[in-house]
Design a protein around this motif. Structure first.
Motif, mmCIF file in Angstrom:
data_model
loop_
_atom_site.group_PDB
_atom_site.id
_atom_site.type_symbol
_atom_site.label_atom_id
_atom_site.label_comp_id
_atom_site.label_asym_id
_atom_site.label_seq_id
_atom_site.Cartn_x
_atom_site.Cartn_y
_atom_site.Cartn_z
ATOM 1 N N LYS A 125 34.651 41.545 0.685
ATOM 2 C CA LYS A 125 35.921 41.434 1.396
ATOM 3 C C LYS A 125 36.113 40.055 2.021
ATOM 4 O O LYS A 125 37.222 39.555 2.107
ATOM 5 C CB LYS A 125 36.016 42.500 2.489
ATOM 6 C CG LYS A 125 36.413 43.882 2.007
ATOM 7 C CD LYS A 125 36.720 44.803 3.164
ATOM 8 C CE LYS A 125 38.022 44.420 3.835
ATOM 9 N NZ LYS A 125 38.421 45.344 4.918
ATOM 10 N N LYS A 126 35.012 39.461 2.475
ATOM 11 C CA LYS A 126 35.085 38.152 3.121
ATOM 12 C C LYS A 126 34.859 37.051 2.099
ATOM 13 O O LYS A 126 34.190 37.246 1.084
ATOM 14 C CB LYS A 126 34.046 38.056 4.237
ATOM 15 C CG LYS A 126 34.213 39.091 5.330
ATOM 16 C CD LYS A 126 33.071 39.015 6.319
ATOM 17 C CE LYS A 126 33.171 40.108 7.374
ATOM 18 N NZ LYS A 126 32.006 40.098 8.297
ATOM 19 N N LYS A 127 35.387 35.875 2.402
ATOM 20 C CA LYS A 127 35.254 34.744 1.481
ATOM 21 C C LYS A 127 33.800 34.352 1.275
ATOM 22 O O LYS A 127 33.377 34.062 0.145
ATOM 23 C CB LYS A 127 36.060 33.553 2.011
ATOM 24 C CG LYS A 127 36.139 32.385 1.035
ATOM 25 C CD LYS A 127 37.034 31.297 1.593
ATOM 26 C CE LYS A 127 37.147 30.131 0.626
ATOM 27 N NZ LYS A 127 38.029 29.070 1.164
ATOM 28 N N SER A 128 33.023 34.343 2.343
ATOM 29 C CA SER A 128 31.608 33.987 2.222
ATOM 30 C C SER A 128 30.866 34.983 1.345
ATOM 31 O O SER A 128 29.990 34.613 0.552
ATOM 32 C CB SER A 128 30.965 33.925 3.609
ATOM 33 O OG SER A 128 31.127 35.160 4.302
ATOM 34 N N GLU A 129 31.206 36.268 1.474
ATOM 35 C CA GLU A 129 30.592 37.295 0.638
ATOM 36 C C GLU A 129 30.985 37.117 -0.824
ATOM 37 O O GLU A 129 30.161 37.282 -1.729
ATOM 38 C CB GLU A 129 31.007 38.686 1.126
ATOM 39 C CG GLU A 129 30.514 39.034 2.516
ATOM 40 C CD GLU A 129 31.124 40.315 3.040
ATOM 41 O OE1 GLU A 129 30.569 40.883 3.989
ATOM 42 O OE2 GLU A 129 32.178 40.760 2.523
ATOM 43 N N ALA A 130 32.250 36.793 -1.058
ATOM 44 C CA ALA A 130 32.724 36.598 -2.424
ATOM 45 C C ALA A 130 32.033 35.411 -3.095
ATOM 46 O O ALA A 130 31.676 35.461 -4.280
ATOM 47 C CB ALA A 130 34.239 36.406 -2.436
ATOM 48 N N LYS A 131 31.823 34.321 -2.332
ATOM 49 C CA LYS A 131 31.128 33.161 -2.883
ATOM 50 C C LYS A 131 29.715 33.519 -3.304
ATOM 51 O O LYS A 131 29.244 33.143 -4.389
ATOM 52 C CB LYS A 131 31.100 32.033 -1.849
ATOM 53 C CG LYS A 131 32.389 31.242 -1.754
ATOM 54 C CD LYS A 131 32.232 30.055 -0.816
ATOM 55 C CE LYS A 131 33.495 29.190 -0.810
ATOM 56 N NZ LYS A 131 33.351 28.029 0.096
ATOM 57 N N ASP A 132 29.000 34.230 -2.451
ATOM 58 C CA ASP A 132 27.645 34.663 -2.780
ATOM 59 C C ASP A 132 27.653 35.582 -3.993
ATOM 60 O O ASP A 132 26.800 35.484 -4.881
ATOM 61 C CB ASP A 132 27.021 35.368 -1.575
ATOM 62 C CG ASP A 132 25.618 35.871 -1.860
ATOM 63 O OD1 ASP A 132 24.783 35.068 -2.325
ATOM 64 O OD2 ASP A 132 25.351 37.065 -1.626
ATOM 65 N N SER A 133 28.646 36.464 -4.053
ATOM 66 C CA SER A 133 28.739 37.402 -5.173
ATOM 67 C C SER A 133 28.937 36.687 -6.504
ATOM 68 O O SER A 133 28.361 37.086 -7.520
ATOM 69 C CB SER A 133 29.898 38.380 -4.940
ATOM 70 O OG SER A 133 29.678 39.147 -3.785
#
Length: 434
Positions: A125-133
């Motif tokens: 949901k968060k941008k930082s999470e999406a980058k890691d994903s």
């Protein structure tokens, strides 16, 4: 009046914008724990589907726009404690006093059924999470998606588009069960069964996880079997985390905050909006938890109307969704047949399979209507097609809002063009059979 808003996603931002419009000389402070604001929660799937080129494009608002309107932003700042007796918020930056406080911290994907957590589980949901994903997706071949609601299905579809092998888990016996009846989405289910890069595990709940002997691998443990994968995404139902309030506010049993029709909580001058609260249903004599962006925006705007004086009650929600997954456009609003048992009167349903237009008869749409058996008032509509029929769901949602009967809908004027519509609309056909 000094208004402090905690959380700068859809609900918080639109509350701030409307508050500044209504009270231009008041101080509006927007506090957000992330360094950036305005990120679209669907940014990862938009990128995987090639709709955007980088995650930075997945934004609906910038700090420059808000600051130019006179809204004070505090980014990278978290609320750590609340004193509702003396009207202030402790933050990682400073103590902030308020006249009115709006809680808009949103929700997160939290599984209540998993026994343990694991670094192999990802959220996005968060941008930082999406980058890691994104980095993890690139190095993975077999990816599990836990939860086959709208977000889970959109992610699964996007991963298949990228050539990944997807293992889809859902505790119910079919996908998208909250918004669709199984007979409506039968074409989608058939598509899933034929898709070689997806394996579905319906009626199975992931209860635990363990490492495999392979590097970064996981074994997902259900009540029936153990399934291996490289990594797994949590796409389960979202819930707010309200532990910081230490029971200072009143809760519902689902751990959402209790608010009145103006979004004020059990504490005077403290409001809550967005994914923190239930909203009243327009069809049922109860409130429902509907963590949808359209509800978040409306709750924020209505809340702003009531900060100075309570004057605008929330109109109510119908639940309207639309999406495009596995080559199908799907849209739904109102009651499904499956949840019509919650409705106070007997309900009837009718399913129609119709050509989308006069010329392109091979393109069809399946529409299922749910309506009051006695009064014939429309209560719900579901649609699926390989043609883009999403915009039409707004007509049905408005009809439900206005409590229109199927006969009244049949008498309304609809545009006709042989390439894009039929002269005998679905509502006419419904009124003749209903």
């Amino acid at each position: 009046m000094k208004v402090v808003i905690i959380g700068a996603s859809f609900a918080g931002i639109h509350c701030a914008l409307r508050a500044k419009q209504l009270y231009p000389y008041d101080q509006i402070i927007l506090i957000e724990k992330e360094e950036q604001l305005g990120y679209l929660p669907s940014g990862l799937t938009l990128l995987l589907n090639g709709k955007i080129k980088e995650l930075d494009e997945a934004t609906f608002m910038t700090k420059e726009v808000l600051e130019n309107k006179g809204i004070r932003l505090m980014l990278g700042v978290s609320a750590t404690d609340f004193n509702f007796e003396e009207d202030y918020v402790e933050t990682t930056s400073d103590r902030i006093y308020y006249d009115k406080l709006v809680l808009a911290m949103g929700s997160s994907q939290i599984s209540q059924k998993l026994v343990s957590t694991h670094p192999g589980f990802l959220t996005y949901k968060k941008k930082s999470e999406a980058k890691d994903s994104l980095e993890r997706i690139e190095s993975s071949e077999e990816i599990a998606v836990i939860g086959a609601g709208q977000t889970g299905m959109e992610l699964a579809s996007a991963l298949v588009t990228k050539g990944k092998k997807v293992k889809l888990f859902e505790s119910m016996n079919y996908p998208l069960y909250k918004s669709f009846d199984p007979d409506v989405i039968e074409p989608l289910i058939n598509e899933l069964n034929q898709e070689k890069n997806i394996t579905s595990y319906f009626s199975q709940t992931v209860k635990d996880v363990e490492d495999t002997k392979l590097e970064n691998g996981l074994n997902l443990i259900t009540q029936q079997e153990s399934v291996s994968c490289d990594l797994a995404f949590l796409a389960t139902n979202v819930r707010p985390d309200l532990s910081m309030f230490k029971e200072q506010l009143e809760y519902h049993t689902d751990q959402t905050l209790k608010v009145d029709e103006y979004f004020e909580t059990s504490q005077p001058n403290v409001f809550a909006i967005g994914d923190l609260v239930q909203v009243p249903s327009m069809l049922l004599k109860q409130s429902l938890y509907l963590p949808l962006i359209n509800n978040a925006v409306r709750s924020g705007q209505v809340c702003a109307e009531n900060l100075e004086k309570k004057k605008v009650a929330y109109h109510g929600a119908i639940r309207v969704i639309g999406t495009h997954i596995f080559n199908h456009y799907l849209a739904s609003c109102g009651l499904t047949e499956a949840d019509s048992f919650l409705y106070e009167d007997p309900v009837e349903s009718l399913t129609l399979n119709l050509p989308v237009s006069t010329v392109e008869k091979e393109k069809t749409v399946r529409v299922k209507f749910t309506y009051n058996e006695k009064t014939k008032v429309l209560l719900g509509a579901q649609m699926i097609s390989k043609a883009n029929i999403l915009e039409k769901i707004n007509t049905y949602a408005l009809a439900i809002d206005l409590k229109m009967t199927i006969q009244e809908l049949a008498q309304k004027d609809y545009f006709y063009h042989p390439l894009y519509a039929n002269p005998v609309s679905d509502m006419i056909q419904l009124s003749q059979r209903g």
